[in-house]
Each structure stands twice: as C-alpha cells, then as structure tokens.
Write a protein that holds these residues in place. Structure first.
Motif, PDB file in Angstrom:
ATOM      1  N   MET A   1       0.896  -1.134  -0.080  1.00 54.78           N
ATOM      2  CA  MET A   1       0.064  -0.098  -0.020  1.00 54.78           C
ATOM      3  C   MET A   1       1.023   1.183   0.109  1.00 54.78           C
ATOM      4  SD  MET A   1      -2.806   1.148   2.822  1.00 54.78           S
ATOM      5  CE  MET A   1      -3.599   2.690   2.486  1.00 54.78           C
ATOM      6  N   ALA A   2       0.466   2.148  -0.619  1.00 55.48           N
ATOM      7  CA  ALA A   2       1.250   3.773  -0.622  1.00 55.48           C
ATOM      8  C   ALA A   2       0.433   4.748  -0.530  1.00 55.48           C
ATOM      9  CB  ALA A   2       1.846   3.599  -2.074  1.00 55.48           C
ATOM     10  N   ILE A   3       1.039   5.733  -0.098  1.00 55.54           N
ATOM     11  CA  ILE A   3       0.203   7.058   0.230  1.00 55.54           C
ATOM     12  C   ILE A   3       0.780   8.008  -0.840  1.00 55.54           C
ATOM     13  CG2 ILE A   3       0.053   9.044   1.820  1.00 55.54           C
ATOM     14  CD1 ILE A   3       0.602   7.128   4.193  1.00 55.54           C
ATOM     15  N   ARG A   4      -0.401   8.752  -1.709  1.00 60.65           N
ATOM     16  CA  ARG A   4      -0.108   9.703  -2.783  1.00 60.65           C
ATOM     17  C   ARG A   4      -0.036  11.035  -2.000  1.00 60.65           C
ATOM     18  NH1 ARG A   4       0.194   8.793  -7.810  1.00 60.65           N
ATOM     19  NH2 ARG A   4      -0.696   6.717  -7.511  1.00 60.65           N
ATOM     20  N   GLY A   5       0.839  11.706  -2.292  1.00 59.60           N
ATOM     21  CA  GLY A   5       1.082  12.892  -1.952  1.00 59.60           C
ATOM     22  C   GLY A   5       0.231  13.960  -2.572  1.00 59.60           C
ATOM     23  N   PRO A   6       0.144  15.363  -2.283  1.00 57.89           N
ATOM     24  CA  PRO A   6      -0.502  16.271  -3.043  1.00 57.89           C
ATOM     25  C   PRO A   6       0.327  16.557  -4.481  1.00 57.89           C
ATOM     26  CG  PRO A   6       1.112  17.247  -1.434  1.00 57.89           C
ATOM     27  CD  PRO A   6       0.874  15.907  -1.033  1.00 57.89           C
ATOM     28  N   ALA A   7       1.618  16.162  -4.593  1.00 60.25           N
ATOM     29  CA  ALA A   7       2.110  16.508  -6.006  1.00 60.25           C
ATOM     30  C   ALA A   7       2.125  15.154  -6.748  1.00 60.25           C
ATOM     31  CB  ALA A   7       3.676  16.886  -5.846  1.00 60.25           C
ATOM     32  N   GLY A   8       1.393  14.292  -6.268  1.00 58.75           N
ATOM     33  CA  GLY A   8       1.007  13.038  -7.062  1.00 58.75           C
ATOM     34  C   GLY A   8       2.179  12.149  -6.842  1.00 58.75           C
ATOM     35  N   ILE A   9       3.167  12.394  -6.065  1.00 55.15           N
ATOM     36  CA  ILE A   9       4.378  11.494  -5.251  1.00 55.15           C
ATOM     37  C   ILE A   9       3.975  10.492  -4.621  1.00 55.15           C
ATOM     38  CG2 ILE A   9       6.257  11.345  -4.592  1.00 55.15           C
ATOM     39  CD1 ILE A   9       6.979  14.113  -5.184  1.00 55.15           C
ATOM     40  N   SER A  10       4.040   9.142  -4.969  1.00 51.65           N
ATOM     41  CA  SER A  10       3.756   7.971  -4.343  1.00 51.65           C
ATOM     42  C   SER A  10       4.863   7.424  -3.140  1.00 51.65           C
ATOM     43  CB  SER A  10       3.308   6.853  -5.094  1.00 51.65           C
ATOM     44  OG  SER A  10       3.136   5.792  -4.319  1.00 51.65           O
ATOM     45  N   ILE A  11       4.324   7.328  -1.778  1.00 51.74           N
ATOM     46  CA  ILE A  11       5.271   7.086  -0.917  1.00 51.74           C
ATOM     47  C   ILE A  11       4.812   5.816  -0.278  1.00 51.74           C
ATOM     48  CG2 ILE A  11       6.537   7.635   1.436  1.00 51.74           C
ATOM     49  CD1 ILE A  11       5.792  10.474   0.901  1.00 51.74           C
ATOM     50  N   SER A  12       5.575   4.600  -0.372  1.00 55.05           N
ATOM     51  CA  SER A  12       5.313   3.339   0.354  1.00 55.05           C
ATOM     52  C   SER A  12       5.520   3.344   1.709  1.00 55.05           C
ATOM     53  CB  SER A  12       6.112   2.308  -0.510  1.00 55.05           C
ATOM     54  OG  SER A  12       7.339   2.280   0.069  1.00 55.05           O
ATOM     55  N   ASN A  13       4.692   2.283   2.315  1.00 50.85           N
ATOM     56  CA  ASN A  13       4.854   2.376   3.859  1.00 50.85           C
ATOM     57  C   ASN A  13       6.357   2.130   3.962  1.00 50.85           C
ATOM     58  OD1 ASN A  13       2.396   2.120   4.130  1.00 50.85           O
ATOM     59  ND2 ASN A  13       1.941  -0.009   4.425  1.00 50.85           N
ATOM     60  N   THR A  14       7.117   1.237   3.314  1.00 58.00           N
ATOM     61  CA  THR A  14       8.665   1.100   3.794  1.00 58.00           C
ATOM     62  C   THR A  14       9.433   2.325   3.889  1.00 58.00           C
ATOM     63  OG1 THR A  14       8.633  -1.055   2.611  1.00 58.00           O
ATOM     64  CG2 THR A  14      10.668  -0.067   2.797  1.00 58.00           C
ATOM     65  N   GLY A  15       9.105   3.260   2.831  1.00 59.25           N
ATOM     66  CA  GLY A  15       9.472   4.695   2.424  1.00 59.25           C
ATOM     67  C   GLY A  15       9.298   5.213   3.794  1.00 59.25           C
ATOM     68  N   ILE A  16       8.212   5.368   4.209  1.00 57.38           N
ATOM     69  CA  ILE A  16       7.550   6.037   5.478  1.00 57.38           C
ATOM     70  C   ILE A  16       8.619   5.775   6.505  1.00 57.38           C
ATOM     71  CG2 ILE A  16       5.695   6.889   7.367  1.00 57.38           C
ATOM     72  CD1 ILE A  16       3.891   6.490   4.614  1.00 57.38           C
ATOM     73  N   LEU A  17       8.567   4.310   7.003  1.00 59.94           N
ATOM     74  CA  LEU A  17       9.423   3.689   7.702  1.00 59.94           C
ATOM     75  C   LEU A  17      10.839   4.246   7.773  1.00 59.94           C
ATOM     76  CD1 LEU A  17       9.314   1.659  10.130  1.00 59.94           C
ATOM     77  CD2 LEU A  17      10.146  -0.167   8.488  1.00 59.94           C
ATOM     78  N   LEU A  18      11.539   4.047   6.684  1.00 65.14           N
ATOM     79  CA  LEU A  18      12.796   4.689   6.326  1.00 65.14           C
ATOM     80  C   LEU A  18      12.946   6.024   6.700  1.00 65.14           C
ATOM     81  CD1 LEU A  18      14.063   2.806   3.098  1.00 65.14           C
ATOM     82  CD2 LEU A  18      14.930   2.585   5.421  1.00 65.14           C
ATOM     83  N   ILE A  19      12.109   6.912   6.675  1.00 63.54           N
ATOM     84  CA  ILE A  19      12.281   8.408   6.897  1.00 63.54           C
ATOM     85  C   ILE A  19      12.140   8.519   8.550  1.00 63.54           C
ATOM     86  CG2 ILE A  19      10.847  10.617   6.746  1.00 63.54           C
ATOM     87  CD1 ILE A  19       9.786   9.626   4.073  1.00 63.54           C
ATOM     88  N   CYS A  20      11.111   7.735   8.917  1.00 61.80           N
ATOM     89  CA  CYS A  20      11.021   7.895  10.385  1.00 61.80           C
ATOM     90  C   CYS A  20      12.452   7.532  11.277  1.00 61.80           C
ATOM     91  CB  CYS A  20       9.903   7.053  10.840  1.00 61.80           C
ATOM     92  SG  CYS A  20       8.349   7.454  10.520  1.00 61.80           S
ATOM     93  N   ILE A  21      13.115   6.472  10.859  1.00 67.90           N
ATOM     94  CA  ILE A  21      13.956   5.957  11.133  1.00 67.90           C
ATOM     95  C   ILE A  21      15.213   6.982  11.026  1.00 67.90           C
ATOM     96  CG2 ILE A  21      16.089   4.264  10.985  1.00 67.90           C
ATOM     97  CD1 ILE A  21      14.068   2.270  10.272  1.00 67.90           C
ATOM     98  N   CYS A  22      15.402   7.566  10.110  1.00 65.95           N
ATOM     99  CA  CYS A  22      16.327   8.665   9.570  1.00 65.95           C
ATOM    100  C   CYS A  22      16.146   9.897  10.736  1.00 65.95           C
ATOM    101  CB  CYS A  22      16.397   8.986   8.338  1.00 65.95           C
ATOM    102  SG  CYS A  22      16.782   7.717   7.109  1.00 65.95           S
ATOM    103  N   CYS A  23      14.831  10.370  10.802  1.00 68.68           N
ATOM    104  CA  CYS A  23      14.704  11.432  11.714  1.00 68.68           C
ATOM    105  C   CYS A  23      14.906  11.124  13.092  1.00 68.68           C
ATOM    106  CB  CYS A  23      13.016  11.775  11.566  1.00 68.68           C
ATOM    107  SG  CYS A  23      12.554  12.342  10.061  1.00 68.68           S
ATOM    108  N   MET A  24      14.762   9.609  13.655  1.00 72.25           N
ATOM    109  CA  MET A  24      15.158   9.342  15.024  1.00 72.25           C
ATOM    110  C   MET A  24      16.420   9.464  15.146  1.00 72.25           C
ATOM    111  SD  MET A  24      13.824   5.827  16.796  1.00 72.25           S
ATOM    112  CE  MET A  24      12.195   6.479  16.808  1.00 72.25           C
TER     113      MET A  24
END
Length: 355
Positions: free
Chosen positions: A1-24
C-alpha cells in the motif's frame, strides 16, 4: 500500500518507515550528549554501580602520564598563562597556571568518562562535560600480572583524590624537578592505591596495597642508619620546621633539607634519600593521599603530628626507619575519622580519606 502526496508522488509504507528511522537517528545524534548525561544520572540514583580497583588504578596511571606530558609541554613552550588564586594562610602567593587547568580537565574528564558514578575530588574545581571525550585505558599490563581473584567494590565506597599539578609555584620558577601529577584511590576513607608521576623525569611510581608496585619501587635499597636524622621540609618554612623537628626527635640530631612539592618530598623518603617528611602548615588530602597509599603498600605509614595544638606537621616514616622513633602508644581514639598516638611527645593523627 502507498500514500499519494499532493504532488502526485507515491510513498510506500517502507519509505515512510525509512524516513522515520532517519529522523530518529538525527535526533539521537544531535542530542546524544544531554541524553547520555540524563540517563547516567537516572541510572546512578536507581542502581548501585561497582568498579574494580585494578581498572580505576590502570586509568589513574594512564591519565597521570598523559596529563604529565601535557604539563611538561606547556612549561617547555612557556604557555603558563599564570594567574593567582590569592594568598595562602602563610601569606604566600598561590599561583594557577594553564598546566594546572589542562591537567585537571584531562584527568577529571577521563575518570568521569570511564567511571561516571565515581566520587572524584580534584584540587581544581571546574565542571567538565565528557561529551566527545575518549575514555582512558582501564587495563595496565603490569597490574594484570598481579591480579588474583579481585572483586568489584561499590562506587559509593571509592573516592579518587587528584592533584593535577603539585608544586605549581616551583613550576612557574622552572624548578621542575619538584613537579608531580598525583592520583589516589581511597576505599571507605583508607588509601589503597596511589600514583605519583614525575613528568620532567619521565618516571611513574604506583602502588596497590596488598597487591604490588611499579617496578621502580619493587627493589628499593634499605636506607642505612645515619648519624643525623635526615628531615625533608617545604622550601618556604625550613627554619621553623627545623626547630620542631629538633624538639620532636631529640636527643638525635637532625639535618633539614628544603624542597618543593608533597609528591617529591614523599618520594625522597620512599627512595631512602631522606628519613622523614615534616610539614607544619595546612595541607590538603590530594597532596598526601598518593604518598600515603604507596607507603602503606611498602609497609610504612603516613603520620600527621602536632608538636602543639596550633601546629600540624606531616611526618612520613617508612617501616625501615621507625625503630629510632619508638615507642608509640595510643592516647586517644575519636572514631572513624582519626586516631591519635603519642610519638616521643608528639601527637600523631591518621587521616580519613572519605569524600
């Protein structure tokens, strides 16, 4: 499953997880110092830490030698930046140099990094953060040879006394033979290990009561009886101490030598070039703790005596020299902090090195 952003960019759950890990990870990296200090404080209040004396002593040797090199470098390059802490009670200027401060910072930071729950007392009093500090070595090859079933000791029972630069006045006057760096480990108020580093002679002396000593202390020649008792005292008050020593050790004649630095004077007695170290003014525990521990390890004792109630004198007497100073009889006991004895009409006080 992926989340589509306002600019039409698709972000997968894996991508979101990686972003959270990087922020942490970025947050932890940015605030790692304060988190470490807060965590250490919480740990200290909830749990009882224990340390091995062998490791604390190894660190003391490592840090004293490293600080000694720094002290020598500052003196050699004439970067003292001398200032005054005021006058002593005897009216003598009490100088402070960059050598004192840099040595203090190096030793205190090193101990705090390796042993955060340790009670640490230094002559200088700056608060130092350990962020970014590389810890000292806590394993010395010579100490490893003498270990036998060592058990750790509760941190609350251990106090380390540090003199980052002994004989500062002489240091400023280029009388560098008197300069030492000292660290002492006391357990429940009793010195058990000490380090005296002579940076300008490139010599380190250490001892651990009941375990062993540095090689340069292991084969000391027994001092021979001399016609006069050789008494070493501070340069600033040799005349006054001579009068006290003559009364204390009569009828034996005394020969008084003036020198700087408690560490130096102690080592002269230990090496047998002097018989007794006498001090008649106030003295700090970090000045005498290391020598006390070394003398105990060699079978001697450190005695503080008063020829009269208003005069305190420190007498260091290794066992090999005590025969001429007997008898000693206990005259008063005041509990854990001190024991008074009578020594040829002179009161002797054993100091407690608790915090």
């Amino acid at each position: 499953m992926a989340i589509r952003g306002p600019a039409g960019i698709s972000i997968s759950n894996t991508g979101i997880l990686l972003i959270c890990i990087c922020c942490m990870m970025l947050f932890i990296y940015t605030f790692r110092g304060s988190i470490s200090e807060q965590t250490s404080g919480i740990y200290n209040t909830k749990f009882e830490r224990e340390y091995k004396i062998s490791e604390v002593l190894s660190a003391a040797i490592f840090l004293s030698e490293k600080a000694g090199r720094l002290v020598k470098e500052i003196r050699d390059e004439d970067q003292l930046q001398e200032q005054s802490k005021g006058e002593t009670k005897e009216g003598v200027n009490d100088p402070l140099t960059q050598g004192d401060l840099e040595s203090h910072r190096l030793i205190v930071k090193g101990f705090k990094k390796a042993f955060p729950a340790l009670n640490l007392v230094s002559e200088e009093h700056e608060e130092e953060s350990v962020e970014g500090v590389i810890g000292p070595s806590i394993s010395h090859p010579d100490i490893a040879k003498i270990l036998a079933g060592e058990l750790p000791i509760a941190a609350k029972d251990i106090t380390v006394w540090v003199d980052p630069l002994d004989a500062t006045k002489e240091y400023t006057e280029r009388l560098t033979q008197y300069v030492t760096v000292m660290a002492c480990i006391a357990v429940k108020g009793v010195p058990v290990a000490g380090v005296i580093r002579k940076p300008f002679d490139d010599e380190t002396y250490w001892a651990w009561v009941g375990h062993g000593t540095s090689d340069n202390l292991a084969h000391l020649a027994v001092s021979k009886e001399t016609e006069k008792l050789r008494v070493i005292v501070s340069l600033s008050h040799a005349g006054e101490v001579k009068d006290i020593a003559e009364r204390a050790f009569a009828p034996r004649a005394v020969e008084v030598t003036g020198a700087g630095g408690s560490g130096f004077k102690t080592m002269e007695v230990i090496k047998g070039t002097q018989d007794v170290y006498v001090h008649t003014t106030l003295i700090k525990k970090w000045d005498i703790c290391s020598g006390d521990a070394i003398l105990r390890a060699l079978g001697g004792s450190r005695r503080i005596c008063a020829a009269r109630r208003s005069t305190i004198c420190t007498i260091w007497i290794p066992r090999r020299n005590t025969d001429s100073l007997q008898p000693c009889t206990i005259t008063k006991h005041t509990g854990q902090t001190s024991v008074h004895q009578q020594l040829l009409g002179v009161v002797v006080l054993f100091v407690n090195y608790g915090e």
